[in-house]
Scaffold this active site. Structure first.
Site, mmCIF file in Angstrom:
data_model
loop_
_atom_site.group_PDB
_atom_site.id
_atom_site.type_symbol
_atom_site.label_atom_id
_atom_site.label_comp_id
_atom_site.label_asym_id
_atom_site.label_seq_id
_atom_site.Cartn_x
_atom_site.Cartn_y
_atom_site.Cartn_z
ATOM 1 C CB CYS A 183 74.167 33.855 -38.715
ATOM 2 S SG CYS A 183 74.743 34.524 -40.293
ATOM 3 C CG HIS A 241 72.892 38.544 -36.726
ATOM 4 N ND1 HIS A 241 71.612 38.270 -36.304
ATOM 5 C CD2 HIS A 241 73.209 37.586 -37.641
ATOM 6 C CE1 HIS A 241 71.160 37.203 -36.928
ATOM 7 N NE2 HIS A 241 72.113 36.762 -37.750
#
Length: 289
Positions: A219, A203
């Site tokens: 992440c 992201h």
């Protein structure tokens, strides 16, 4: 002998003599005609002009005659194939100026175009374009204790995603919001690509200063500009390979060759999926490092 007899004898001899003279004259005439004809057929030698003399002095190459039978019996030599050179990807230097700028680089891989390869140790993400090139992005990755490796697929994609901190993260940071709507202030940034059924995502971020650092809970983060570019390239169902942070490989082997899927029978060494949310380092939102 009487005079009459002598006269007859002289007339008899005179006839053959006249014939001989006539034959001789004809022979002499024929011989003279032949000599004149031969002299007329002989042309005098001509001296060529200077220009023609210079042109004629240039050597001319005449190829030797080729016998059809020999040419047919001698097969043409087969072309020797040139082996393809082994392309070793350049060493990724994260400290080089502009290293984290999005760019196409030489990258040898056995993976199909469209595959995402994450080099955790060097904080780079590669989107495979072909067997020789990839688009490289600078990324932020999990901090110590939150790194992982393995293979996943892109399950879904979202633009300006909402953020729901997982329960494990909230237990470590009780002050975190339980929900944050998507937008410029959201830690997930402009785009998100969800990996399988885990909480891990690729992201964006509202803090680009964290690119190239190991600060997340597992992440993978990119700048909003880069994640938007990657979002348009990556398809749902695409393979995502996360290399171990200390992956080693032999010279000449593709960078992803060191990756091995874990044994399904062995317990996973990855951190809990709930630890995957990436955080902004701002107060009351950042995970304690």
């Amino acid at each position: 002998m009487s005079k009459r007899a002598k006269r007859r004898k002289a007339e008899t001899l005179a006839i053959p003599m006249a014939a001989r003279v006539a034959i001789g004259a004809v022979a002499v005439a024929a011989l003279g005609y032949g000599l004149l004809s031969r002299s007329a057929s002989v042309q005098p030698a001509r001296t060529p002009p200077a220009r023609e003399a210079r042109a004629s002095s240039t050597p001319v190459y005449v190829a030797p005659p080729v016998h059809a039978s020999a040419a047919a019996l001698t097969p043409a030599p087969a072309p020797i194939p040139v082996p393809a050179p082994l392309v070793e990807p350049p060493k990724a230097d994260a400290d080089a100026p502009g290293a984290f700028v999005r760019q196409v680089v030489d990258y040898t891989s056995r993976q199909a175009p469209g595959t995402v390869i994450i080099d955790t140790g060097n904080t780079f993400l590669y989107f495979v374009l072909n067997d020789r090139q990839a688009m490289r992005y600078g990324i932020g990755v999990g901090r110590e204790g939150f790194t992982w490796s393995g293979e996943q697929t892109v399950a879904r994609k979202a633009e300006w995603p909402d953020w729901h901190p997982p329960a494990e993260m909230v237990s470590r940071q009780p002050y975190l919001p339980r929900f944050m709507a998507g937008g410029p202030g959201n830690p997930l940034g402009a785009r998100a690509m969800y990996l399988g059924e885990t909480e891990y995502r690729i992201h964006g971020t509202n803090n680009p200063a964290t690119i190239g650092k190991k600060v997340s809970s597992g992440c993978i983060r990119l700048t909003n500009e880069d994640v938007t570019d990657l979002y348009e390239r990556v398809k749902v169902g695409a393979k995502v390979i996360v290399l171990p942070a200390t992956a080693a490989r032999r010279p000449g082997t593709p960078p992803d060759a060191a990756f091995r899927l874990p044994d399904p029978a062995s317990p996973s060494k990855r951190p809990l999926a709930a630890n995957a949310q990436m955080m902004s380092p701002g107060p009351k939102v950042a995970e304690v490092r």
